[in-house]
Every structure is written in structure tokens, then in C-alpha cells.
Design an enzyme around this catalytic site. Structure first.
Site, PDB file in Angstrom:
ATOM      1  CG  ASP A  88      -1.969   1.009   1.244  1.00  0.00           C
ATOM      2  OD1 ASP A  88      -2.032   1.805   0.304  1.00  0.00           O
ATOM      3  OD2 ASP A  88      -2.751   1.021   2.211  1.00  0.00           O
ATOM      4  CG  ASP A 121      -9.150   3.418   1.176  1.00  0.00           C
ATOM      5  OD1 ASP A 121      -8.326   3.226   0.258  1.00  0.00           O
ATOM      6  OD2 ASP A 121      -8.854   3.410   2.378  1.00  0.00           O
TER       7      ASP A 121
END
Ligand code: GAL
Length: 500
Positions: free
Chosen positions: A250, A314
Site C-alpha cells: 500500500d 478506498d
């Protein structure tokens, strides 16, 4: 008399409640006789450790057998867990069989020993949207137990993945989580809630499942835990030594090293570095690139070794827009194929936490129809299927949405196509996914605020004759039809499988 009326009322109320809940459950319960599920094609690298639990629904005890099992592999006939070492390069045509006192079921399984992993989208559970920084080793083990006990593993869910927050941080209120990022040898340090990472991976493996974890190419993860920056090789080896099978990488604080506006080679660099390191390990480790779609990652995700790549930010922040997110993700369908998948983020139904505040799991904001839509869209897109809700609060409805093997077959189809989108109006569209058997999966999708009638017109879809139509959620044949007309509820998807 009064007591009797009260009893009658109680029975009536209970019946109403039950029938309301039941009416939302579209899929018939699995039969006691076996039904072998899961992908029909599977990639693994030669000479690496191999682990696969044959997904099969039906009453236990069950006996498993495998035809043409290479002699580097062993089967536990009681659990259906295959382990050993992946045989030399080549395609092995296996046949799984499961048998119990009610009957038997078989399924082909093409094991392709070579360089390509994830020949179908990966499936599992991820801790993030349920537990955020609350995650512990105990919760991970519990998730693995529940994946087995609820039957999720029997339809193909396999990876049990911890997201951010398994390693020490330098911020927050929980003293158990605060500590140095690395020890004197430079080894990444898990929080006190994760006392034994190898033990955790071993535990997950003992169930025939696979273990995943998370880090960032930056010095810090998104929640200020220690990242892999300048320790990439050491961390890749450590993850493999612990026995992990999946890494989510990430971007997070890497923005301080390389701005998001940097030229493409700079955006690719950290992902290529870790991708090459993972390939050097003596394990098959799936690699999920999480950098929110920067630099058109779908164009180079495979090149840097990724098996999946997030196509956007997200989804937890955009739950009111699952149709829009799916449409955006589908724009990149041409770039995905077996071995590399567009990832529009996790399935967030049932009980989920609050992405903005990191709150405790509570019922998700979706209607039952929207939860079916979520799963239908992700299956049509051939997206990785990771449930990210509270496993301890799974109820019959949520399990019925997550575990319909016919829906999952569409997602896992060996052709590996993401559905093509035919826009009908600004808020309605049809998704068509070609399947390996020559048939198609079709979704009639209504993103509008009202129910609407929709038609799947065969000639517009390129079909020349009548088609057999199957309602996939209800697992029911609807007959041979010239076209398909239906009413699609607000935010609904009607999911069909059609064939000649
Ligand atoms: C975000 C990522 C989420 C989750 C989170 C953890 O960047 O997109 O999926 O991993 O970080 O901090």
C-alpha cells in the site's frame, strides 16, 4: 384465554419476522449431498510448497479422492486438503471427487505449474473494514475458524489476510501497539497483539487456508506503522519465512519519497522492486498492488509482478456509489486476464466498521437488494472477492449473499473475462461476461432511485437464437426465451446465466 391469544400473537409475530428475513434469502440451502466447488484452473510455481483445500459443500463426514494427483502432492481424504510440492512445469488434469452417505460429486481441476499465479481472481477475507487497528492474532485465527465453520471455504474463500496495523506504530492510545518499528537486526516488529507471526500462518495453513499480510513501500503505513522502505529484501524474506502467501503493498507514505505526480518509472519503481523480491522467495506469494490506480496501474500491474491492483481509492469512503465504482473499474476490463485482475476493493456487507472513524462493526448501510448487487457486480467484473466485514457476526442472509456457488462460478470462470458494459440509459446498463462453456453471465443493472422494467434483447447482445435462461441467485431455470424482460428493483442487479 388471554394467555392463549398472547401465545397466538407471539407465534404470528415470530412467523412474520421469520418470513421477512427468509424472503430476502434467494438461494436454496446447500444440499446434504456433496457439491465440489472452486476454480477449475489453478496456477502454482514448480518446486514451491503447495496447499489447496478442495472446496466442497455437503454434510460431513465426507471422503475425498483425486484422480491424476501428481506424486509430489498428498491428499488428506478426510479434509480434502492437498499439500506437498508443486510438480514440474506443465498442465495436470486432475479430477476431484467428494463422497458422503447422500451421494457424490466431481469436478475437474487443471493445475498449471508455471510462472502465472491467480489464474482466477483470489478469494478470501481481509481484516480492514471490520477491525482497523483493533486487529489481533486471536481475531485472525477466529476468522480462519469461521471461514471453515460457516462453509465459506466450501465455496472457495481461501485467503485470511491481515491488513494494516499488525506491526508496531509510534502513535495511538493502545500501549500494546506502540513500540520500535524494527529490532536490532532490522527485523520488522509486530505489535504485542501479534506475538507469533509464523504461528499464525501455520495455524491458518493447518485448516488448508492461506495467510496474507500487508505493508507499505514507504517508511510508514497509512496508520503510522512501520513500512518496508529500505528494508524491502529483508521484509520479503521474512514474510516468506513466516509462511505468508499474499502481500498487499500500500503506497501510503511513499508519497514523501516520490510525489504522485512523478513520471511513470518512478511510480512503478517501488512496486517492481517488491515484485521481483517476492518472486525470489521459495513460496507462491500473491501480490496485490494498492496505489489507488495511479499511473494507470492496470497497464503495468502484471509487468511488475502483481496478480491484482486496486483501480481506485478506498471503497469504504464511497459505499453509496458501488454502481459508479463498478462502472469505473469496468473501463479497465481489457487490461485484466488470468494472472492479473482489476481490484475495485473489498465486499463490505453484513457487519462492517465505520471507515471514517474506524468505529466498531455495525450493520452495513445497504438494503438486501444492494448487497446482492454488490456481489453480482463483483462477480461479473471478475474482481478479487474479499469479504471485509465482521466474521463473528455473519448471519444467514450475509452468508447466502457471499456463498452462492453459481454466482462464484461466474467470478471464477476460467476464461477470466471482466463483463462488457452496455449502457442503456444514464442509470441502467447491462453487463455481459463471456464464460468458458460458451455461455454468458448477464446482469441487468438498475442504479436509479426507482424500480424499472428492463429487457435483455438477445440480438443486441449478439445471440441469434432462443437462449436457456437461469436465475443464478435463485438457482432456478427459467426456460428457453427469445429475450428476457424483468422488473429490476431500485439499486438492483438481476443476474442470469444464459446458454444456447
Ligand atoms: C489504505 C488502503 C486500505 C487500507 C488502509 C490501511 O490506503 O487503501 O485498503 O489498507 O490503507 O491503512
Amino acid at each position: 384465554m388471554y394467555a392463549c391469544r398472547r401465545l397466538l400473537f407471539a407465534v404470528f409475530a415470530a412467523t412474520c419476522l421469520t418470513s421477512k428475513a427468509d424472503s430476502q434469502i434467494l438461494t436454496p440451502k446447500p444440499q446434504p449431498a456433496p457439491r465440489v466447488n472452486g476454480p477449475t484452473i489453478y496456477g502454482a510455481r514448480p518446486g514451491h510448497p503447495f496447499l489447496y483445500r478442495i472446496p466442497a459443500q455437503g454434510e460431513r463426514p465426507m471422503k475425498f479422492s483425486v484422480k491424476n494427483l501428481p506424486n509430489t502432492l498428498q491428499l488428506d481424504p478426510d479434509t480434502g486438503i492437498i499439500s506437498g510440492t508443486t510438480p514440474g512445469r506443465g498442465t495436470y488434469n486432475l479430477r476431484f471427487k467428494a463422497k458422503n452417505k447422500h451421494g457424490s460429486s466431481q469436478r475437474t481441476f487443471r493445475l498449471v505449474s508455471g510462472d502465472t499465479l491467480s489464474l482466477t481472481p483470489s478469494m478470501g477475507w481481509n481484516s480492514w473494514y471490520a477491525h482497523y487497528s483493533r486487529i489481533t492474532d486471536k481475531m485472525m485465527r477466529e476468522a480462519a475458524d469461521i471461514m471453515i465453520s460457516t462453509g465459506m471455504a466450501d465455496v472457495g474463500y481461501q485467503y485470511v489476510n491481515v491488513d494494516d496495523c499488525w506491526m508496531n506504530t509510534d502513535v495511538g492510545n493502545d500501549p500494546q501497539r506502540i513500540g520500535p518499528f524494527r529490532d536490532d537486526h532490522g527485523t520488522i516488529m509486530p505489535t504485542k497483539h501479534f506475538p507469533d507471526m509464523k504461528g499464525l500462518a501455520d495455524y491458518i495453513h493447518s485448516k488448508g487456508l492461506k495467510a496474507g499480510l500487508y505493508t507499505s513501500p514507504g517508511p510508514l503505513t497509512c496508520t503510522h506503522c512501520g513500512g518496508a522502505y529500505e528494508h524491502e529484501a529483508q521484509d520479503a524474506k521474512q514474510f516468506a519465512d513466516w509462511g505468508f502467501d499474499f502481500l498487499k503493498y500500500d503506497w501510503c507514505s511513499y508519497g514523501h519519497i516520490t510525489p504522485r505526480t512523478a513520471p511513470l518509472p518512478e511510480l512503478k519503481k517501488p512496486y517492481a522492486t517488491m515484485g521481483a523480491l517476492l518472486q525470489q522467495q521459495n513460496r507462491d506469494i500473491l501480490y496485490n498492488l494498492c496505489q489507488y490506480g495511479m499511473g494507470n496501474v492496470w497497464e503495468w500491474g502484471t509487468e511488475v509482478g502483481g496478480q491484482s491492483w486496486r483501480t481506485s481509492g478506498d471503497l469504504g469512503f464511497e459505499l453509496s456509489k458501488i454502481f459508479a465504482v463498478a462502472l469505473k473499474n469496468s473501463e479497465h476490463r481489457a487490461f485484466q486476464k488470468p494472472g492479473g485482475w482489476n481490484d475495485p476493493d473489498y465486499i463490505q456487507i453484513g457487519y462492517i466498521g465505520n471507515a471514517r472513524g474506524g468505529g466498531l462493526p455495525a450493520p452495513c448501510p445497504f438494503t438486501p437488494t444492494e448487497q446482492y448487487s454488490f456481489m453480482s457486480l463483483w462477480s461479473l467484473m471478475a474482481s478479487p472477492l474479499f469479504y471485509s466485514g465482521d466474521m463473528t457476526k455473519l448471519d444467514d442472509f450475509t452468508l447466502n449473499v457471499l456463498c452462492n456457488p453459481e454466482v462464484i462460478d461466474i467470478n471464477q470462470d476460467a476464461l477470466g473475462e471482466g463483463a462488457n458494459v452496455l449502457r442503456l440509459t444514464p442509470t441502467t446498463f447491462i453487463m455481459v461476461k463471456n464464460l468458458e462453456d460458451g455461455g454468458q453471465a448477464i446482469g441487468l443493472c438498475n442504479a436509479s432511485e426507482e424500480q424499472t422494467s428492463m429487457t435483455a434483447n438477445w440480438s443486441a447482445l449478439g445471440f441469434k437464437s432462443k437462449q436457456h435462461v437461469r436465475d443464478v441467485w435463485r438457482q432456478k431455470d427459467l426456460g428457453k426465451m427469445k429475450q428476457f424482460d424483468t422488473i429490476v428493483p431500485k439499486h438492483g442487479v438481476v443476474l442470469l446465466r444464459v446458454s444456447n
